[in-house]
Motif scaffolding. Sequence first.
Motif, PDB file in Angstrom:
ATOM      1  N   PRO A 105     -52.392  27.325 -66.125  1.00  0.00           N
ATOM      2  CA  PRO A 105     -51.950  27.278 -67.527  1.00  0.00           C
ATOM      3  C   PRO A 105     -50.758  26.339 -67.713  1.00  0.00           C
ATOM      4  O   PRO A 105     -49.862  26.274 -66.877  1.00  0.00           O
ATOM      5  CB  PRO A 105     -51.543  28.725 -67.815  1.00  0.00           C
ATOM      6  N   GLU A 106     -50.772  25.621 -68.817  1.00  0.00           N
ATOM      7  CA  GLU A 106     -49.693  24.691 -69.135  1.00  0.00           C
ATOM      8  C   GLU A 106     -48.419  25.444 -69.509  1.00  0.00           C
ATOM      9  O   GLU A 106     -48.467  26.519 -70.087  1.00  0.00           O
ATOM     10  CB  GLU A 106     -50.104  23.782 -70.300  1.00  0.00           C
ATOM     11  N   GLY A 107     -47.280  24.840 -69.203  1.00  0.00           N
ATOM     12  CA  GLY A 107     -45.986  25.389 -69.581  1.00  0.00           C
ATOM     13  C   GLY A 107     -45.505  26.542 -68.720  1.00  0.00           C
ATOM     14  O   GLY A 107     -44.452  27.101 -68.993  1.00  0.00           O
ATOM     15  N   GLN A 108     -46.240  26.915 -67.685  1.00  0.00           N
ATOM     16  CA  GLN A 108     -45.830  28.022 -66.826  1.00  0.00           C
ATOM     17  C   GLN A 108     -45.233  27.509 -65.518  1.00  0.00           C
ATOM     18  O   GLN A 108     -45.583  26.439 -65.037  1.00  0.00           O
ATOM     19  CB  GLN A 108     -47.014  28.939 -66.525  1.00  0.00           C
ATOM     20  N   LYS A 109     -44.347  28.318 -64.952  1.00  0.00           N
ATOM     21  CA  LYS A 109     -43.721  27.993 -63.679  1.00  0.00           C
ATOM     22  C   LYS A 109     -44.625  28.480 -62.546  1.00  0.00           C
ATOM     23  O   LYS A 109     -45.147  29.598 -62.585  1.00  0.00           O
ATOM     24  CB  LYS A 109     -42.357  28.669 -63.563  1.00  0.00           C
ATOM     25  N   PHE A 110     -44.803  27.627 -61.559  1.00  0.00           N
ATOM     26  CA  PHE A 110     -45.571  27.976 -60.368  1.00  0.00           C
ATOM     27  C   PHE A 110     -44.750  27.639 -59.140  1.00  0.00           C
ATOM     28  O   PHE A 110     -43.859  26.785 -59.199  1.00  0.00           O
ATOM     29  CB  PHE A 110     -46.901  27.210 -60.331  1.00  0.00           C
ATOM     30  N   THR A 111     -45.038  28.307 -58.043  1.00  0.00           N
ATOM     31  CA  THR A 111     -44.394  28.002 -56.779  1.00  0.00           C
ATOM     32  C   THR A 111     -45.480  27.694 -55.760  1.00  0.00           C
ATOM     33  O   THR A 111     -46.449  28.446 -55.631  1.00  0.00           O
ATOM     34  CB  THR A 111     -43.529  29.179 -56.283  1.00  0.00           C
ATOM     35  N   VAL A 112     -45.292  26.586 -55.079  1.00  0.00           N
ATOM     36  CA  VAL A 112     -46.168  26.230 -53.967  1.00  0.00           C
ATOM     37  C   VAL A 112     -45.427  26.621 -52.697  1.00  0.00           C
ATOM     38  O   VAL A 112     -44.298  26.168 -52.465  1.00  0.00           O
ATOM     39  CB  VAL A 112     -46.476  24.717 -53.962  1.00  0.00           C
ATOM     40  N   THR A 113     -46.042  27.477 -51.903  1.00  0.00           N
ATOM     41  CA  THR A 113     -45.486  27.877 -50.617  1.00  0.00           C
ATOM     42  C   THR A 113     -46.430  27.359 -49.546  1.00  0.00           C
ATOM     43  O   THR A 113     -47.647  27.519 -49.668  1.00  0.00           O
ATOM     44  CB  THR A 113     -45.374  29.405 -50.502  1.00  0.00           C
ATOM     45  N   ALA A 114     -45.893  26.718 -48.534  1.00  0.00           N
ATOM     46  CA  ALA A 114     -46.719  26.185 -47.459  1.00  0.00           C
ATOM     47  C   ALA A 114     -46.085  26.534 -46.119  1.00  0.00           C
ATOM     48  O   ALA A 114     -44.858  26.516 -45.982  1.00  0.00           O
ATOM     49  CB  ALA A 114     -46.875  24.685 -47.600  1.00  0.00           C
ATOM     50  N   CYS A 115     -46.940  26.869 -45.156  1.00  0.00           N
ATOM     51  CA  CYS A 115     -46.471  27.206 -43.820  1.00  0.00           C
ATOM     52  C   CYS A 115     -47.365  26.576 -42.770  1.00  0.00           C
ATOM     53  O   CYS A 115     -48.574  26.482 -42.949  1.00  0.00           O
ATOM     54  CB  CYS A 115     -46.495  28.716 -43.595  1.00  0.00           C
ATOM     55  N   SER A 116     -46.739  26.164 -41.685  1.00  0.00           N
ATOM     56  CA  SER A 116     -47.450  25.725 -40.493  1.00  0.00           C
ATOM     57  C   SER A 116     -46.605  26.232 -39.336  1.00  0.00           C
ATOM     58  O   SER A 116     -46.699  27.397 -38.991  1.00  0.00           O
ATOM     59  CB  SER A 116     -47.604  24.200 -40.466  1.00  0.00           C
ATOM     60  N   TYR A 117     -45.702  25.417 -38.807  1.00  0.00           N
ATOM     61  CA  TYR A 117     -44.737  25.899 -37.830  1.00  0.00           C
ATOM     62  C   TYR A 117     -43.635  26.659 -38.567  1.00  0.00           C
ATOM     63  O   TYR A 117     -43.259  27.754 -38.207  1.00  0.00           O
ATOM     64  CB  TYR A 117     -44.152  24.732 -37.034  1.00  0.00           C
ATOM     65  N   GLY A 118     -43.144  26.065 -39.636  1.00  0.00           N
ATOM     66  CA  GLY A 118     -42.166  26.693 -40.517  1.00  0.00           C
ATOM     67  C   GLY A 118     -42.751  26.758 -41.915  1.00  0.00           C
ATOM     68  O   GLY A 118     -43.886  26.341 -42.144  1.00  0.00           O
ATOM     69  N   CYS A 119     -41.993  27.307 -42.856  1.00  0.00           N
ATOM     70  CA  CYS A 119     -42.479  27.455 -44.232  1.00  0.00           C
ATOM     71  C   CYS A 119     -41.510  26.806 -45.211  1.00  0.00           C
ATOM     72  O   CYS A 119     -40.329  26.630 -44.909  1.00  0.00           O
ATOM     73  CB  CYS A 119     -42.611  28.930 -44.605  1.00  0.00           C
ATOM     74  N   GLY A 120     -42.030  26.500 -46.373  1.00  0.00           N
ATOM     75  CA  GLY A 120     -41.221  26.007 -47.467  1.00  0.00           C
ATOM     76  C   GLY A 120     -41.805  26.507 -48.764  1.00  0.00           C
ATOM     77  O   GLY A 120     -42.996  26.799 -48.840  1.00  0.00           O
ATOM     78  N   ALA A 121     -40.967  26.648 -49.787  1.00  0.00           N
ATOM     79  CA  ALA A 121     -41.425  27.089 -51.116  1.00  0.00           C
ATOM     80  C   ALA A 121     -40.754  26.218 -52.161  1.00  0.00           C
ATOM     81  O   ALA A 121     -39.527  26.042 -52.130  1.00  0.00           O
ATOM     82  CB  ALA A 121     -41.092  28.561 -51.337  1.00  0.00           C
ATOM     83  N   TRP A 122     -41.587  25.668 -53.061  1.00  0.00           N
ATOM     84  CA  TRP A 122     -41.088  24.725 -54.060  1.00  0.00           C
ATOM     85  C   TRP A 122     -41.616  25.083 -55.435  1.00  0.00           C
ATOM     86  O   TRP A 122     -42.826  25.124 -55.643  1.00  0.00           O
ATOM     87  CB  TRP A 122     -41.520  23.311 -53.692  1.00  0.00           C
ATOM     88  N   PRO A 123     -40.730  25.324 -56.394  1.00  0.00           N
ATOM     89  CA  PRO A 123     -41.180  25.633 -57.765  1.00  0.00           C
ATOM     90  C   PRO A 123     -41.395  24.376 -58.583  1.00  0.00           C
ATOM     91  O   PRO A 123     -40.800  23.335 -58.320  1.00  0.00           O
ATOM     92  CB  PRO A 123     -40.016  26.449 -58.334  1.00  0.00           C
ATOM     93  N   PHE A 124     -42.272  24.482 -59.574  1.00  0.00           N
ATOM     94  CA  PHE A 124     -42.453  23.419 -60.557  1.00  0.00           C
ATOM     95  C   PHE A 124     -43.005  24.035 -61.826  1.00  0.00           C
ATOM     96  O   PHE A 124     -43.575  25.116 -61.811  1.00  0.00           O
ATOM     97  CB  PHE A 124     -43.394  22.307 -60.049  1.00  0.00           C
ATOM     98  N   VAL A 125     -42.765  23.377 -62.953  1.00  0.00           N
ATOM     99  CA  VAL A 125     -43.323  23.805 -64.223  1.00  0.00           C
ATOM    100  C   VAL A 125     -44.513  22.909 -64.520  1.00  0.00           C
ATOM    101  O   VAL A 125     -44.386  21.683 -64.529  1.00  0.00           O
ATOM    102  CB  VAL A 125     -42.276  23.730 -65.365  1.00  0.00           C
ATOM    103  N   ASN A 126     -45.649  23.511 -64.766  1.00  0.00           N
ATOM    104  CA  ASN A 126     -46.870  22.757 -65.062  1.00  0.00           C
ATOM    105  C   ASN A 126     -46.833  22.349 -66.526  1.00  0.00           C
ATOM    106  O   ASN A 126     -47.397  23.001 -67.379  1.00  0.00           O
ATOM    107  CB  ASN A 126     -48.114  23.605 -64.753  1.00  0.00           C
ATOM    108  N   ASP A 127     -46.111  21.249 -66.802  1.00  0.00           N
ATOM    109  CA  ASP A 127     -45.884  20.883 -68.206  1.00  0.00           C
ATOM    110  C   ASP A 127     -46.730  19.729 -68.708  1.00  0.00           C
ATOM    111  O   ASP A 127     -46.533  19.245 -69.809  1.00  0.00           O
ATOM    112  CB  ASP A 127     -44.400  20.599 -68.453  1.00  0.00           C
ATOM    113  N   HIS A 128     -47.696  19.261 -67.935  1.00  0.00           N
ATOM    114  CA  HIS A 128     -48.631  18.259 -68.444  1.00  0.00           C
ATOM    115  C   HIS A 128     -49.851  18.156 -67.569  1.00  0.00           C
ATOM    116  O   HIS A 128     -49.988  18.655 -66.528  1.00  0.00           O
ATOM    117  CB  HIS A 128     -47.992  16.890 -68.656  1.00  0.00           C
TER     118      HIS A 128
END
Length: 134
Positions: free
Chosen positions: A111-134
């Motif tokens: 959905p547009e205008g909502q905040k999402f977080t992408v979390t990825a793991c392999s050896y270590g993990c990371g989590a990055w937020p973004f707003v799906n604004d277009h």
Amino acid sequence: MKSHRGIRAAVALSSGVLAVLAFQGTASAAPVPPGDGWDHVWSGASGDFKVYVEEHGDLISACDTKADGKTPTVWVGPGTGETTRYSFRVTGGSGSCVSKSASLGGVYNLPEGQKFTVTACSYGCGAWPFVNDH
């Protein structure tokens, strides 16, 4: 007596093919960027994966960038610590990439205008937020 011209051409052609194959073996994993480039690009702290996000079309790609025997996994959810909307794994080893997009329908159409977080793991993990604004 046979002409050496044909032999020289064959040698030149095979040398060119070997040069191309050698170059392709050293190329880094990356999906084809959209026309205007990626909106977001994140890397694992250990250099073991990369995540690419293009908000238009809800395209999320991940690539395994390290020959370490690990399989990067990606989770996409509505904000940090909330329910996962979908997940996928990058199989195939170093140089492999997997993409998901709105064209697949269902949970992949964010959905547009909502905040999402992408979390990825392999050896270590990371989590990055973004707003799906277009």
